[in-house]
Design a protein around this motif. Structure first.
Motif, PDB file in Angstrom:
ATOM      1  N   TRP A  75      37.075  43.899  49.848  1.00 34.13           N
ATOM      2  CA  TRP A  75      37.801  43.855  51.019  1.00 34.13           C
ATOM      3  C   TRP A  75      39.043  45.280  51.581  1.00 34.13           C
ATOM      4  CZ3 TRP A  75      44.234  42.639  50.443  1.00 34.13           C
ATOM      5  CH2 TRP A  75      44.533  42.432  51.894  1.00 34.13           C
ATOM      6  N   LEU A  76      39.572  45.648  50.054  1.00 34.39           N
ATOM      7  CA  LEU A  76      40.003  46.996  49.309  1.00 34.39           C
ATOM      8  C   LEU A  76      39.056  48.552  49.566  1.00 34.39           C
ATOM      9  CD1 LEU A  76      42.440  46.130  47.575  1.00 34.39           C
ATOM     10  CD2 LEU A  76      42.696  46.340  49.470  1.00 34.39           C
ATOM     11  N   GLY A  77      36.886  47.888  49.555  1.00 33.29           N
ATOM     12  CA  GLY A  77      36.746  48.778  49.943  1.00 33.29           C
ATOM     13  C   GLY A  77      36.234  49.991  48.581  1.00 33.29           C
ATOM     14  N   PHE A  78      36.991  49.457  47.075  1.00 37.55           N
ATOM     15  CA  PHE A  78      35.797  49.815  45.647  1.00 37.55           C
ATOM     16  C   PHE A  78      35.160  49.340  45.163  1.00 37.55           C
ATOM     17  CE2 PHE A  78      41.013  49.916  45.914  1.00 37.55           C
ATOM     18  CZ  PHE A  78      41.603  51.034  45.344  1.00 37.55           C
ATOM     19  N   ARG A  79      34.563  49.957  44.547  1.00 41.81           N
ATOM     20  CA  ARG A  79      33.297  49.737  43.998  1.00 41.81           C
ATOM     21  C   ARG A  79      33.389  48.687  42.937  1.00 41.81           C
ATOM     22  NH1 ARG A  79      28.330  54.260  43.409  1.00 41.81           N
ATOM     23  NH2 ARG A  79      27.462  52.511  44.287  1.00 41.81           N
ATOM     24  N   ALA A  80      33.809  48.576  41.848  1.00 42.08           N
ATOM     25  CA  ALA A  80      34.111  47.341  40.960  1.00 42.08           C
ATOM     26  C   ALA A  80      35.142  47.415  40.438  1.00 42.08           C
ATOM     27  CB  ALA A  80      32.897  47.396  40.209  1.00 42.08           C
ATOM     28  N   LEU A  81      36.647  47.743  40.296  1.00 42.50           N
ATOM     29  CA  LEU A  81      37.376  48.136  39.818  1.00 42.50           C
ATOM     30  C   LEU A  81      37.886  46.944  39.636  1.00 42.50           C
ATOM     31  CD1 LEU A  81      39.911  49.756  38.423  1.00 42.50           C
ATOM     32  CD2 LEU A  81      40.301  49.984  40.763  1.00 42.50           C
ATOM     33  N   PHE A  82      38.550  46.427  40.676  1.00 49.09           N
ATOM     34  CA  PHE A  82      39.732  44.695  40.385  1.00 49.09           C
ATOM     35  C   PHE A  82      37.968  43.877  39.998  1.00 49.09           C
ATOM     36  CE2 PHE A  82      41.194  46.490  44.041  1.00 49.09           C
ATOM     37  CZ  PHE A  82      42.948  46.626  43.407  1.00 49.09           C
ATOM     38  N   LEU A  83      36.190  43.993  40.159  1.00 45.75           N
ATOM     39  CA  LEU A  83      36.020  42.477  39.466  1.00 45.75           C
ATOM     40  C   LEU A  83      35.246  43.081  37.934  1.00 45.75           C
ATOM     41  CD1 LEU A  83      33.270  40.781  39.939  1.00 45.75           C
ATOM     42  CD2 LEU A  83      31.662  42.326  40.157  1.00 45.75           C
ATOM     43  N   ILE A  84      36.276  44.559  37.506  1.00 48.46           N
ATOM     44  CA  ILE A  84      35.936  44.216  35.863  1.00 48.46           C
ATOM     45  C   ILE A  84      37.230  44.038  35.644  1.00 48.46           C
ATOM     46  CG2 ILE A  84      36.126  45.696  34.500  1.00 48.46           C
ATOM     47  CD1 ILE A  84      34.615  47.714  36.021  1.00 48.46           C
ATOM     48  N   LEU A  85      38.818  44.177  36.097  1.00 46.18           N
ATOM     49  CA  LEU A  85      39.342  43.892  35.900  1.00 46.18           C
ATOM     50  C   LEU A  85      39.848  42.667  35.640  1.00 46.18           C
ATOM     51  CD1 LEU A  85      42.769  45.051  35.467  1.00 46.18           C
ATOM     52  CD2 LEU A  85      43.218  44.563  37.274  1.00 46.18           C
ATOM     53  N   PHE A  86      39.476  41.887  37.012  1.00 48.98           N
ATOM     54  CA  PHE A  86      39.578  39.978  36.482  1.00 48.98           C
ATOM     55  C   PHE A  86      39.248  40.063  35.757  1.00 48.98           C
ATOM     56  CE2 PHE A  86      42.434  41.615  40.306  1.00 48.98           C
ATOM     57  CZ  PHE A  86      43.330  40.334  40.737  1.00 48.98           C
ATOM     58  N   SER A  87      37.929  40.150  35.858  1.00 47.98           N
ATOM     59  CA  SER A  87      36.873  39.111  35.219  1.00 47.98           C
ATOM     60  C   SER A  87      37.665  39.593  33.826  1.00 47.98           C
ATOM     61  CB  SER A  87      35.531  40.293  35.002  1.00 47.98           C
ATOM     62  OG  SER A  87      34.970  40.474  35.810  1.00 47.98           O
ATOM     63  N   LEU A  88      37.658  40.582  32.789  1.00 41.83           N
ATOM     64  CA  LEU A  88      38.439  40.442  31.924  1.00 41.83           C
ATOM     65  C   LEU A  88      39.775  39.529  31.572  1.00 41.83           C
ATOM     66  CD1 LEU A  88      38.667  44.503  31.334  1.00 41.83           C
ATOM     67  CD2 LEU A  88      37.544  42.281  30.329  1.00 41.83           C
ATOM     68  N   LEU A  89      40.643  39.426  32.935  1.00 40.16           N
ATOM     69  CA  LEU A  89      41.637  38.296  33.587  1.00 40.16           C
ATOM     70  C   LEU A  89      41.238  37.336  32.907  1.00 40.16           C
ATOM     71  CD1 LEU A  89      44.075  40.208  35.145  1.00 40.16           C
ATOM     72  CD2 LEU A  89      44.610  39.667  32.669  1.00 40.16           C
ATOM     73  N   GLY A  90      40.191  37.234  33.541  1.00 43.66           N
ATOM     74  CA  GLY A  90      39.638  35.678  33.960  1.00 43.66           C
ATOM     75  C   GLY A  90      38.737  35.555  32.165  1.00 43.66           C
ATOM     76  N   GLY A  91      38.683  35.918  31.803  1.00 48.50           N
ATOM     77  CA  GLY A  91      38.013  35.710  30.398  1.00 48.50           C
ATOM     78  C   GLY A  91      39.091  35.475  29.172  1.00 48.50           C
ATOM     79  N   VAL A  92      39.982  36.827  29.282  1.00 48.76           N
ATOM     80  CA  VAL A  92      41.286  36.067  28.627  1.00 48.76           C
ATOM     81  C   VAL A  92      42.354  34.121  29.060  1.00 48.76           C
ATOM     82  CG1 VAL A  92      43.464  36.803  28.025  1.00 48.76           C
ATOM     83  CG2 VAL A  92      41.923  38.335  27.882  1.00 48.76           C
TER      84      VAL A  92
END
Length: 107
Positions: A75-92
């Motif tokens: 949606w915001l046009g980033f490559r993988a910034l939010f994917l990495i961030l929310f993957s870590l948050l989801g794992g936690v």
């Protein structure tokens, strides 16, 4: 007609017969039996049930984190910034969801 009913009797509904049977059962049990029944209903999970719940909660939290991160990146046009961030948050979040029921076992 069943064997218990007489020709002049009105049919008794299943719910009323069930309520009568429950009242009879409660009358026969003492307070000690009722507390045991309540404790059994609050019993801990079996080992297999706990393992399945832990695995499911971990995978679900991680999947939700990845989905949110991927969606925000698209949606915001980033490559993988939010994917990495929310993957870590989801794992936690998944680890915390697993820790809660497992931590109650030793207590």
């Amino acid at each position: 007609m069943n064997a218990a009913s007489q020709p002049g009797d009105e049919p008794v509904s299943f719910n009323s017969r069930l309520a009568q049977a429950e009242a009879r059962a409660r009358g026969k049990r003492g307070k000690e039996d009722q507390s045991v029944t309540q404790d059994v209903s609050k019993a801990d999970y079996s080992a297999l049930g706990l393992a399945l719940r832990a695995g499911t909660e971990l995978v679900a939290a991680l999947a939700v984190g990845v989905a949110i991160g991927y969606g925000l990146d698209r949606w915001l046009g980033f490559r993988a910034l939010f994917l990495i961030l929310f993957s870590l948050l989801g794992g936690v979040a998944g680890m915390l969801n697993v820790w809660r029921p497992v931590g109650k076992i030793g207590a």
